[in-house]
Design an enzyme around this catalytic site. Structure first.
Site, PDB file in Angstrom:
ATOM      1  N   HIS A  90       0.828  -1.214   0.000  1.00  0.00           N
ATOM      2  CA  HIS A  90       0.000   0.000   0.000  1.00  0.00           C
ATOM      3  C   HIS A  90       0.853   1.251   0.000  1.00  0.00           C
ATOM      4  CE1 HIS A  90       1.041   0.674   4.152  1.00  0.00           C
ATOM      5  NE2 HIS A  90       0.032   1.466   4.413  1.00  0.00           N
ATOM      6  N   GLY A 111       6.240   1.965   2.995  1.00  0.00           N
ATOM      7  CA  GLY A 111       6.364   1.319   4.300  1.00  0.00           C
ATOM      8  C   GLY A 111       7.432   1.974   5.159  1.00  0.00           C
TER       9      GLY A 111
END
Length: 465
Positions: free
Chosen positions: A386, A389
């Site tokens: 997503h 990180g």
């Protein structure tokens, strides 16, 4: 004594914690000092049965005795569920959390994305498929946290020639911070939905409306940048475009839903060892499970509405049309078929990446992000990272970096920062190019987004991402 201290002393969350708080209050009123309270709690944790007749502590002793007996009966999977990892630069703690999750009796299969780092229960970047149940902390605290990108019908040169116009749009049409709200409420059909699906959404509806169209804090942002499309795609010709990118979720109401139902899940599963308590699940055939599922889906619509309001307000402020709209959740659970079986797939900080599915994977305020197209890899449960990180904690970032160095870094990349905390600086994140390379089999890059004008919550705001 605070609950965190009690938990560190070995008091499990849930019924035992409630009992501990009450007993500590009584003992404190009876004259015990902090050191004596700690010793007493440690003694209770070590041997609850030895305190069953204690007039102050007997309730806690009975509760601990029951909880520990349940934990002794806990039976996980004989063999851990299979899971696969993408990328090598992953915190061992996150890997350990994934291993724990795959030992749950309800887990079927899992995957770990290359942006993974430690989270509550399931790591950020963790994907977990379960049977007939949902794990609130495997969805995440910020339910339906998501990305949205719009390409605006506006010259890309505006970023250089009329940046003040863009800055004013961000400053006037966005709100950041834990309690952020607009004096004049935003309007969206989501507020006409059924908010009585759970007591938590019902009691928070007014708060949610006040916060509609706001962005919160932590790693949430709204930013203008350059979208580079190397080949004609997405209904656009190849070239460079002015784009607006946002990242945020379901605000305070989503966090309340997570908190409420995760506590219920823990009470329903006292047998879970302490290290697994944040992975407590709700049976989807139970009333609590149905309530959470409906509330989670409502929060999905609400989070989407937040982004819709942000992008609509900014486009209207600028008086421009939208040429492209791409968006996706990355803290959610879906009913999906895998291996011929219907499963509940939790993506906690993971992007859906089914075959042909578009998604957005951002970098940081000083690094590019990408519009991607999924390749439908089954072993990843049709998922990808997503974002880049985090590679260090917020506390570590604030200790290690100084604004003068950060501003120089951003200036070299033509990035203007309107507001943010030092815990969100680009150097606190992994290299997005390395993350993308580690998942090249999961997604293909379609377009690149380079941030230019960035707004986040001001320094000092408690993160809610």
């Amino acid at each position: 004594m605070k609950t965190r201290e009690l938990n560190n002393l070995g008091i499990p969350k849930g019924m035992a914690m409630q009992s501990a708080v009450a007993c500590v209050r009584l003992a404190s009123q009876a004259g015990l000092n902090h050191s004596e309270l700690r010793e007493k709690v440690q003694s209770l944790v070590a041997n609850p049965t030895g305190h069953l007749t204690d007039p102050i502590w007997k309730d806690l002793a009975q509760t601990l005795d029951q909880v520990f007996a349940s934990q002794a009966r806990y039976v996980g999977r004989d063999q851990a569920a299979s899971w696969r990892q993408w990328g090598d630069d992953i915190d061992p703690g996150a890997i350990g959390q994934m291993e724990d999750a795959c030992r749950l009796p309800v887990t079927v299969v899992g995957a770990l994305m290359p942006d993974a780092h430690v989270g509550y229960g399931l790591p950020i970047g963790g994907v977990l498929a379960t049977k007939d149940c949902v794990i609130p902390y495997a969805v995440g605290v910020d339910i339906a946290c998501r990305m949205k990108l719009t390409v605006l019908d506006m010259p890309v040169e505006t970023l250089e020639n009329d940046s003040e116009r863009l800055r004013n749009a961000l400053e006037r049409e966005t709100q950041f911070g834990i309690g952020a709200s607009f004096k004049r409420r935003r309007q969206h059909d989501v507020m006409d939905a059924d908010w009585s699906v759970s007591p938590i959404t019902a009691e928070n509806k007014d708060k949610a409306w006040k916060q509609l169209g706001t962005s919160g804090s932590g790693n949430h942002f709204v930013e203008f940048g350059v979208l580079t499309l190397p080949e004609s795609d997405l209904g656009l010709d190849s070239g460079r475009y002015l784009a607006l990118l946002s990242h945020s979720g379901s605000r305070g109401t989503g966090a309340s839903v997570c908190s409420h139902y995760s506590e219920i899940a823990k009470r329903m599963h006292p047998e879970l060892p302490r290290e697994l308590s944040n992975l407590a699940w709700l049976d989807l055939n139970s009333q609590e499970g149905k309530e959470y599922w409906d509330a989670m889906n409502l929060m999905g619509h609400y989070a989407a509405a937040n982004h819709a309001c942000i992008h609509r307000a900014i486009a209207e402020h600028l008086g421009v049309e939208v040429m492209l709209d791409v968006e996706n959740h990355h803290n959610f659970a879906w009913r999906e078929s895998h291996g011929g079986e219907e499963l509940i797939v939790h993506r906690k900080g993971a992007t859906p990446a089914g075959s042909g599915v578009l998604g957005i994977i951002p970098g940081s305020m000083g690094a590019p992000g990408y519009i991607v197209r999924g390749k439908g890899v089954k072993a990843s449960l049709l998922s990808a990272s997503h974002g880049a990180g985090r590679k260090m904690s917020r506390t570590a970032a604030m200790k290690q970096f100084q604004w003068k160095d950060v501003m120089k870094f951003l200036a070299e990349r033509q990035v203007t920062l309107l507001s943010a905390g030092l815990d969100e600086v680009p150097m606190a994140y992994k290299d997005i190019e390395q993350v993308m390379a580690a998942q090249s089999d999961l997604v293909e890059k379609v377009a690149r987004f380079d941030p230019r004008l960035v707004k986040m919550a001001k320094a000092g705001e408690r993160p809610e991402d």
